[in-house]
Design an enzyme around this catalytic site. Structure first.
Site: not given
Ligand code: ATP
Ligand code: MG
Length: 471
Positions: A113, A206-207, A235, A280, A392
């Site tokens: 995000g 996740g990234t 966050d 979250r 947003y």
């Molecule tokens: P936010 O703070 O917005 O949640 P985020 O990095 O956690 O940011 P996500 O949408 O969860 O956002 O993940 C971003 C990218 O990382 C996506 O391309 C997703 O496919 C990849 N990703 C998330 N979790 C994993 C994982 N466990 N292994 C590999 N890639 C992942």
């Molecule tokens: Mg996340």
């Protein structure tokens, strides 16, 4: 302080080891030789003693002590004091990549995000690589991880300082971002095929989990590629580092939403101003915005369960506030009360593109519950709920001054680390100093609000809200 405290001989300093490219690359030693840092010849720098950092410069984490008992929380069961140490971030005298031979090709990607400051980090990576190390091949990967391997030709956008000069004044990310689209082999193939040898990854939890996989695959293939992560989470839920970029900007914007809710509530008969804020799994934004605004009557965060009906519940509390003041302001973090909202089977199964559970709108639900409660208990009295969801608006603003400076330092820390040949690291401030942290550790660590901590006690004393502990 009569007695000088001493560190006992049983103190263990556990260095959180970073991976250096030379740790796994099977190339002849000659090719791994160190190059002189071009900052030596940069007219703006006068490297004096102490300018360059060495691998022995570290930051200790968890360094709070009680001088009286000379104790802290890091004693092991065997009575040994164990302190985690991290390499300090900053320029190294000898670097691994030689920019003079045009041997650096960098890629920058943003995922997840939006968060204020993403554009500043991109800007500073480009300008820093260009100006500090003379790198000329810098590419922005469009729309998150999927951009590495998409067949759109312009998804690898060549960047230069001219293109990014005013980026820090703009919200969002010029590279675009996305969720999902993580195909490990295609990503690493693309990195390899395109000849990138430095990959800068800006994103949330996740990234970073994705970055760990990319790093592991690169090691497995024994590729000469440095992977650097810059944690992005509005966050502030990343562990180990002091705070994440964009957080302070978000708190500032959140306060404006709270002020508006307060005005709306005050100007109505039995008015409730309800504000949903990001968070979250952690309520840092809600907590900080509540503490700094002082207009909030009740702050609900994911770390604390709450309930609506009965003694000590939210309705009873709000009823007393309305009686006393004629209005009330409630702040609720996105992840709070998720267990209270009824879900259909479909909603239970629902996941976003990245596989994260979908959060239901706690604000909308709370608004409707409040209205039902009032209509049931006070059918003849006026009542208004003004619900504001500034999510947003907050995520899209440019970073404020503090966050802009912070993003600059983060980007520079990442560049110095990658140029020095470190890989699989994330940079961030630890106890006020910038350090390098193994990406694996950051991907696992979480920073949650401690409801036993003085800060939360302070929220409760400011709001005088119930503790929702059913007796
Ligand atoms: P936010 O703070 O917005 O949640 P985020 O990095 O956690 O940011 P996500 O949408 O969860 O956002 O993940 C971003 C990218 O990382 C996506 O391309 C997703 O496919 C990849 N990703 C998330 N979790 C994993 C994982 N466990 N292994 C590999 N890639 C992942
Ligand atoms: Mg996340």
């Amino acid at each position: 302080t009569k007695q000088q405290p001493v560190l006992e001989s049983s103190t263990i300093i556990r260095l959180q080891c970073l991976t250096h490219l030379t740790d796994y690359l099977p190339v002849p030693p000659l090719q791994l030789q160190a190059h002189t840092n071009p900052l030596d010849h940069n007219p703006y720098f006068h490297p004096i003693s102490g300018f360059y950092l060495s691998p022995t410069d570290v930051i200790l984490r968890n360094i709070l002590f009680d001088l009286h008992t000379s104790s802290n929380n890091n004693y092991t069961s065997g009575g040994q004091l164990e302190l985690a140490a991290y390499h300090r971030a900053g320029p190294r005298q000898h670097i691994y990549f030689d920019p003079a031979t045009g041997h650096v090709r960098a890629a920058i990607v943003t995922c997840g995000g939006l968060c204020p400051g993403m554009n500043t980090v991109i800007r500073e990576l480009v300008v820093g690589l260009w100006e500090l190390y003379g790198v000329r091949e810098i590419f922005g990967i469009k729309a998150g991880y999927r951009g590495f391997y998409s067949d759109q030709v312009d998804d690898h956008l060549p960047l230069n300082p001219r293109m990014v000069h005013d980026l820090h004044k703009r919200g969002g990310t010029m590279l675009e971002t996305s969720r999902g689209g993580f195909d490990l082999h295609q990503i690493v193939n693309a990195i390899q095929d395109r000849g990138y040898n430095q990959v800068y990854i800006i994103g949330g939890d996740g990234t970073m989990r994705g970055a760990v996989k990319i790093f592991d695959e690169i090691k497995l293939r024994k590729l000469n590629i440095a992977v650097a992560g810059i944690p992005k989470t509005v966050d502030n839920d990343v562990g180990i580092i002091d705070r994440s970029f964009g957080f302070q900007t978000a708190v500032e914007m959140a306060q404006q939403a709270i002020s508006a809710a307060h005005v709306e509530a005050e100007s109505a008969v039995n008015g409730i101003g309800l504000v949903k804020l990001m968070g979250r799994s952690t309520g840092h934004i809600a907590l900080h915005a509540t503490l700094s605004s002082r207009d909030v009557d009740c702050c609900l965060i994911p770390e604390m369960e709450f309930y609506l009906e009965g003694k000590g519940g939210l309705f009873e509390f709000l009823e007393s506030r309305l009686k006393e003041n004629g209005h009330a302001v409630v702040v609720v973090a996105e992840g709070a009360g998720q267990n209270l909202i009824p879900r259909t089977e479909e909603q239970i199964q629902d996941k976003d593109e990245s596989g994260n559970p979908v959060f239901l709108d706690v604000g909308g639900w709370l608004k409707s519950e409040l209205k039902k409660w009032w209509a049931r208990d006070h059918p003849k009295e006026l009542f208004t709920v003004k619900y504001i969801d500034p999510t947003y608006m907050i995520r899209a603003v440019p970073a404020n001054a503090t966050d802009n400076l912070y993003c600059t330092l983060l980007a520079h820390a990442a560049i110095h680390g990658a140029m020095a040949g470190y890989t699989g690291f994330v940079c961030g401030p630890i106890n006020g100093n910038y350090g390098y942290i193994p990406v694996q550790e950051v991907a696992e660590a979480k920073n949650v609000v401690d409801t036993n901590d003085h800060k939360w006690a302070w929220v409760r004393s400011v709001t005088n809200q119930p503790d929702f502990a059913r007796t």
